[in-house]
Design a protein around this motif. Structure first.
Motif, mmCIF file in Angstrom:
data_model
loop_
_atom_site.group_PDB
_atom_site.id
_atom_site.type_symbol
_atom_site.label_atom_id
_atom_site.label_comp_id
_atom_site.label_asym_id
_atom_site.label_seq_id
_atom_site.Cartn_x
_atom_site.Cartn_y
_atom_site.Cartn_z
ATOM 1 N N PRO A 262 33.515 -41.109 -14.611
ATOM 2 C CA PRO A 262 33.814 -42.330 -13.743
ATOM 3 C C PRO A 262 35.512 -42.430 -13.679
ATOM 4 O O PRO A 262 35.906 -42.768 -12.774
ATOM 5 C CB PRO A 262 33.202 -43.561 -14.270
ATOM 6 C CG PRO A 262 31.844 -42.580 -14.995
ATOM 7 C CD PRO A 262 32.488 -41.546 -15.732
ATOM 8 N N ASP A 263 36.010 -42.561 -15.032
ATOM 9 C CA ASP A 263 37.458 -42.947 -15.064
ATOM 10 C C ASP A 263 38.523 -41.976 -15.272
ATOM 11 O O ASP A 263 39.522 -41.983 -15.515
ATOM 12 C CB ASP A 263 37.704 -43.922 -16.166
ATOM 13 C CG ASP A 263 37.361 -43.277 -17.637
ATOM 14 O OD1 ASP A 263 36.528 -42.188 -17.727
ATOM 15 O OD2 ASP A 263 37.785 -43.971 -18.625
ATOM 16 N N GLY A 264 37.784 -40.519 -15.203
ATOM 17 C CA GLY A 264 38.535 -39.477 -15.526
ATOM 18 C C GLY A 264 39.878 -39.079 -14.651
ATOM 19 O O GLY A 264 40.905 -38.679 -15.253
ATOM 20 N N LEU A 265 39.570 -39.600 -13.329
ATOM 21 C CA LEU A 265 40.914 -39.155 -12.500
ATOM 22 C C LEU A 265 42.011 -40.333 -12.612
ATOM 23 O O LEU A 265 43.154 -40.074 -11.787
ATOM 24 C CB LEU A 265 40.443 -39.117 -11.020
ATOM 25 C CG LEU A 265 39.446 -38.183 -10.456
ATOM 26 C CD1 LEU A 265 38.883 -38.363 -9.237
ATOM 27 C CD2 LEU A 265 40.095 -36.745 -10.897
ATOM 28 N N ASP A 266 41.699 -41.501 -13.391
ATOM 29 C CA ASP A 266 42.651 -42.259 -13.511
ATOM 30 C C ASP A 266 43.916 -42.045 -14.753
ATOM 31 O O ASP A 266 44.936 -42.711 -14.887
ATOM 32 C CB ASP A 266 42.178 -43.778 -13.715
ATOM 33 C CG ASP A 266 41.468 -44.032 -12.237
ATOM 34 O OD1 ASP A 266 41.893 -43.791 -11.429
ATOM 35 O OD2 ASP A 266 40.416 -44.525 -12.554
ATOM 36 N N ARG A 267 43.425 -40.945 -15.508
ATOM 37 C CA ARG A 267 44.083 -40.551 -16.838
ATOM 38 C C ARG A 267 45.425 -40.013 -16.222
ATOM 39 O O ARG A 267 45.355 -39.193 -15.421
ATOM 40 C CB ARG A 267 43.298 -40.021 -17.955
ATOM 41 C CG ARG A 267 41.946 -40.778 -18.219
ATOM 42 C CD ARG A 267 41.158 -39.844 -19.268
ATOM 43 N NE ARG A 267 39.793 -40.375 -19.206
ATOM 44 C CZ ARG A 267 38.965 -39.701 -19.152
ATOM 45 N NH1 ARG A 267 39.005 -38.311 -19.733
ATOM 46 N NH2 ARG A 267 37.530 -40.329 -19.463
ATOM 47 N N VAL A 268 46.197 -40.225 -17.256
ATOM 48 C CA VAL A 268 47.784 -39.616 -17.056
ATOM 49 C C VAL A 268 47.462 -38.278 -18.042
ATOM 50 O O VAL A 268 47.748 -38.585 -19.163
ATOM 51 C CB VAL A 268 48.787 -40.396 -17.245
ATOM 52 C CG1 VAL A 268 50.147 -39.580 -17.176
ATOM 53 C CG2 VAL A 268 48.871 -41.576 -16.321
ATOM 54 N N ARG B 144 41.654 -30.907 -19.462
ATOM 55 C CA ARG B 144 41.228 -31.561 -20.460
ATOM 56 C C ARG B 144 42.118 -31.475 -21.559
ATOM 57 O O ARG B 144 42.797 -32.597 -21.998
ATOM 58 C CB ARG B 144 39.962 -30.750 -20.909
ATOM 59 C CG ARG B 144 39.171 -31.811 -21.935
ATOM 60 C CD ARG B 144 38.624 -33.010 -21.358
ATOM 61 N NE ARG B 144 37.972 -33.937 -22.351
ATOM 62 C CZ ARG B 144 37.504 -35.106 -21.809
ATOM 63 N NH1 ARG B 144 37.197 -35.510 -20.639
ATOM 64 N NH2 ARG B 144 36.763 -35.964 -22.614
ATOM 65 N N PHE B 145 42.640 -30.321 -21.880
ATOM 66 C CA PHE B 145 43.615 -30.157 -22.744
ATOM 67 C C PHE B 145 45.069 -29.415 -22.141
ATOM 68 O O PHE B 145 44.632 -28.325 -21.220
ATOM 69 C CB PHE B 145 43.287 -29.637 -24.103
ATOM 70 C CG PHE B 145 41.840 -30.137 -24.418
ATOM 71 C CD1 PHE B 145 41.923 -31.349 -25.114
ATOM 72 C CD2 PHE B 145 40.974 -29.308 -24.417
ATOM 73 C CE1 PHE B 145 40.798 -31.601 -25.599
ATOM 74 C CE2 PHE B 145 39.567 -29.766 -24.785
ATOM 75 C CZ PHE B 145 39.678 -31.214 -25.571
ATOM 76 N N SER B 146 46.041 -29.525 -22.614
ATOM 77 C CA SER B 146 47.354 -28.672 -22.322
ATOM 78 C C SER B 146 47.348 -27.317 -23.006
ATOM 79 O O SER B 146 46.663 -27.119 -23.913
ATOM 80 C CB SER B 146 48.603 -29.632 -22.426
ATOM 81 O OG SER B 146 48.681 -30.786 -21.870
ATOM 82 N N ALA C 93 29.804 -34.979 -23.986
ATOM 83 C CA ALA C 93 29.484 -35.663 -22.640
ATOM 84 C C ALA C 93 30.375 -35.360 -21.543
ATOM 85 O O ALA C 93 29.588 -35.295 -20.222
ATOM 86 C CB ALA C 93 29.586 -37.269 -23.252
ATOM 87 N N ALA C 94 31.471 -35.221 -21.863
ATOM 88 C CA ALA C 94 32.425 -34.828 -20.699
ATOM 89 C C ALA C 94 32.266 -33.516 -20.179
ATOM 90 O O ALA C 94 32.354 -33.160 -18.852
ATOM 91 C CB ALA C 94 33.869 -34.887 -21.358
ATOM 92 N N THR C 95 31.935 -32.608 -21.111
ATOM 93 C CA THR C 95 31.590 -31.023 -20.741
ATOM 94 C C THR C 95 30.281 -31.223 -19.861
ATOM 95 O O THR C 95 30.102 -30.720 -18.790
ATOM 96 C CB THR C 95 31.291 -30.142 -22.006
ATOM 97 O OG1 THR C 95 32.389 -30.310 -22.660
ATOM 98 C CG2 THR C 95 30.786 -28.946 -21.537
ATOM 99 N N VAL D 196 36.643 -29.608 -8.706
ATOM 100 C CA VAL D 196 36.108 -30.335 -9.575
ATOM 101 C C VAL D 196 37.195 -30.277 -10.688
ATOM 102 O O VAL D 196 37.735 -29.446 -11.525
ATOM 103 C CB VAL D 196 34.954 -29.742 -10.236
ATOM 104 C CG1 VAL D 196 34.341 -30.450 -11.218
ATOM 105 C CG2 VAL D 196 33.919 -29.578 -9.144
ATOM 106 N N ALA D 197 37.408 -31.758 -11.184
ATOM 107 C CA ALA D 197 38.432 -31.747 -12.485
ATOM 108 C C ALA D 197 37.808 -32.231 -13.752
ATOM 109 O O ALA D 197 36.848 -33.132 -13.674
ATOM 110 C CB ALA D 197 39.466 -32.947 -11.911
#
Length: 502
Positions: free
Chosen positions: A270-276, A357-359, A332-334, A311-312
């Motif tokens: 739900p909050d994933g797209l708000d992360r930098v 998810r990761f750089s 859970a994210a997976t 899909v992000a």
């Protein structure tokens, strides 16, 4: 369609990825001769590049329909030369005039340009920077952040509130670095002029490897000011990214003759797209939107059906990245991303997966789970390499090209599979698998170039392990194989892959 491209440099992500994007849509991509291109720290032969551009056919059946130009290569000789060369501002500015010359000779030629806002890496690695970076790199990065805060103080509280930041580095080092930044910033301002005078139809100003407070972010403030001031400035695209820009703008050129693809963004958290994400200065939602627009698309209005879905797999910067150690995945994210991918595929849309998810590598738990569930090779595209902007842009570009090809009836489905497999093998099998395992022993825990014998041994291992991974994910009857592996900069950080269907 025939598109000519002056790439950002000679690496596969800047040459092979744009070529794959064009091939997906059934288009032809023309590239400069190899001898004119840069080689790691050696600049491109700028005069030869300009001569190649002048020799492109402007009319007739073999004419060029679109020209995509990376300004850093056109004027500095490449992404690294832009940081290390000492050409004067006057010399660099004169090199931009070749675009005016081309437009004057062929007024119908549509030119798209990309220019980078130079990074200031938060490291002591001088592999891609001036030699003094090994001693003062983090101090110079911190100076950029301090100057950005001072700029804000200027704007909000007046000039007297902002003091010139100090730095624990010699004046000659600071002067050298800031004069080069000033030269490159002047080029970006000149690029705005080229756009305003309509020499350049579309302009992107992308920020390479930055942070919320940094030299690059401060320069974006100045550039946005001039973009607001100029009547056409609202058309200028500014967002995080670098190595993906050639592929994205080739996709934009493809779509420009067809229409505007409509996208929807999905995320399993739900909050994933708000992360930098790491190395960027805006929430990933903004990066997704800007990359879609840069590739010629737009977001669907509420209730409007979408042609494509991205899909992000949302960023989790606190867990680290794949540079030297393996961060922990989040089950859970997976699961959330797997569910989002399945739903998107079942909708019938063209689906791109941005694994941010990761750089510096894709999430192994996610990719392997998608493979086990039979979803991975149903994707139109996948991206999980380096920064979030890189991964998003590459995935969006490939999916856009597929939409163009299917709309025109020119889509090359084997090219789609080749591009998808290339990214899965590079971003997941290599970046977050084999490279990580080889980082310390074979590559000395560094991203510096290694000697010829170490390269040869590394290529043998990489070919073997990636071939095993490829065999494990291919369905029965699908007979792709790895024909060649290269280390384009003679180091671990990037590879080249040549695939062939048997």
């Amino acid at each position: 369609m025939r598109i000519a491209l002056v790439p950002l440099d000679e690496r596969p992500v800047n040459v092979d990825l744009p070529r794959q994007v064009a091939a997906i849509a059934g288009a032809e991509l023309l590239l400069p001769p190899t001898a004119a291109m840069p080689d790691f720290r050696r600049p491109a032969d700028v005069a030869a590049l300009h001569d190649w551009l002048r020799g492109l056919p402007a009319d007739g059946d073999d004419r060029i329909d679109r020209l995509v130009v990376c300004v850093d290569t056109l004027v500095h000789g490449g992404i690294i030369p832009a940081r290390i060369t000492t050409d004067t501002t006057t010399t660099a500015l004169r090199r931009l005039d070749v675009l005016r010359e081309l437009k004057s000779a062929a007024p119908a030629l549509r030119i798209t340009a990309a220019s980078l806002i130079m990074r200031a890496s938060d490291s002591y690695s001088a592999v891609e920077e001036p030699a003094y970076w090994s001693d003062f790199g983090r101090e110079l990065h911190a100076l950029g952040g301090a100057l950005h805060y001072a700029l804000e103080a200027d704007v909000t509280r007046g000039e007297a509130a902002a003091l010139t930041p100090s730095i624990a580095a010699p004046d000659e080092v600071r002067s050298d670095f800031e004069r080069r930044r000033l030269r490159n910033h002047t080029i970006n301002l000149a690029a705005l002029t080229l756009h305003e005078e309509r020499t350049v139809e579309t302009l992107t100003l992308t920020a390479d490897d930055t942070a919320p407070y940094s030299a690059g972010s401060a320069e974006q403030v100045w550039l946005r000011h001039w973009a607001r001031a100029l009547p056409r400035g609202h058309e200028v695209l500014m967002y995080p990214g670098a190595d993906e820009v050639g592929a994205v703008l080739v996709a934009r050129a493809l779509a420009s003759g067809v229409g505007v693809p409509v996208w929807r963004i999905e995320c399993g958290e739900p909050d994933g797209l708000d992360r930098v994400p790491n190395f960027e200065n805006a929430p990933v939602r903004a990066s997704l939107t800007r990359q879609i627009v840069a590739a010629g698309g737009r977001l669907a209005e509420p209730g409007e059906p979408a042609d494509l879905v991205v899909v992000a797999h949302a960023p989790d910067p606190a867990r680290g990245d794949f540079f030297g150690a393996r961060p922990d995945s989040d089950p859970a994210a997976t699961q959330g991303t797997v569910d989002a991918v399945r739903a998107a595929l079942d909708s019938g849309a063209i689906v791109a997966l941005a694994d941010v998810r990761f750089s510096n590598g894709g999430d192994p738990e996610l990719v392997d789970r998608l493979a086990d569930d039979g979803l991975l090779l149903r994707l139109a595209s996948y991206g999980g390499w380096n920064t979030a902007g890189n991964a998003i842009g590459g995935a969006v570009a490939q999916a856009t090209a597929l939409w163009v090809g299917r709309t025109l009836g020119t889509a090359d489905e084997p090219a789609v599979r080749e591009a998808l497999l290339t990214r899965i093998l590079d971003d997941r099998a290599y970046q977050s698998g084999t490279r990580l395992a080889m980082h310390a022993a074979e590559f000395g825990g560094s991203i510096a170039p290694v000697d010829a014998s170490a390269q040869e041994a590394a290529i043998i291992r990489i070919t073997r392990e990636l071939s095993d991974y490829l065999a494990a994910i291919l369905p029965a009857g699908d007979t792709w194989r790895i024909e060649r592996v290269t280390l384009p900069w003679r180091r671990s950080f990037e590879i080249g892959l040549q695939l062939r269907a048997q």
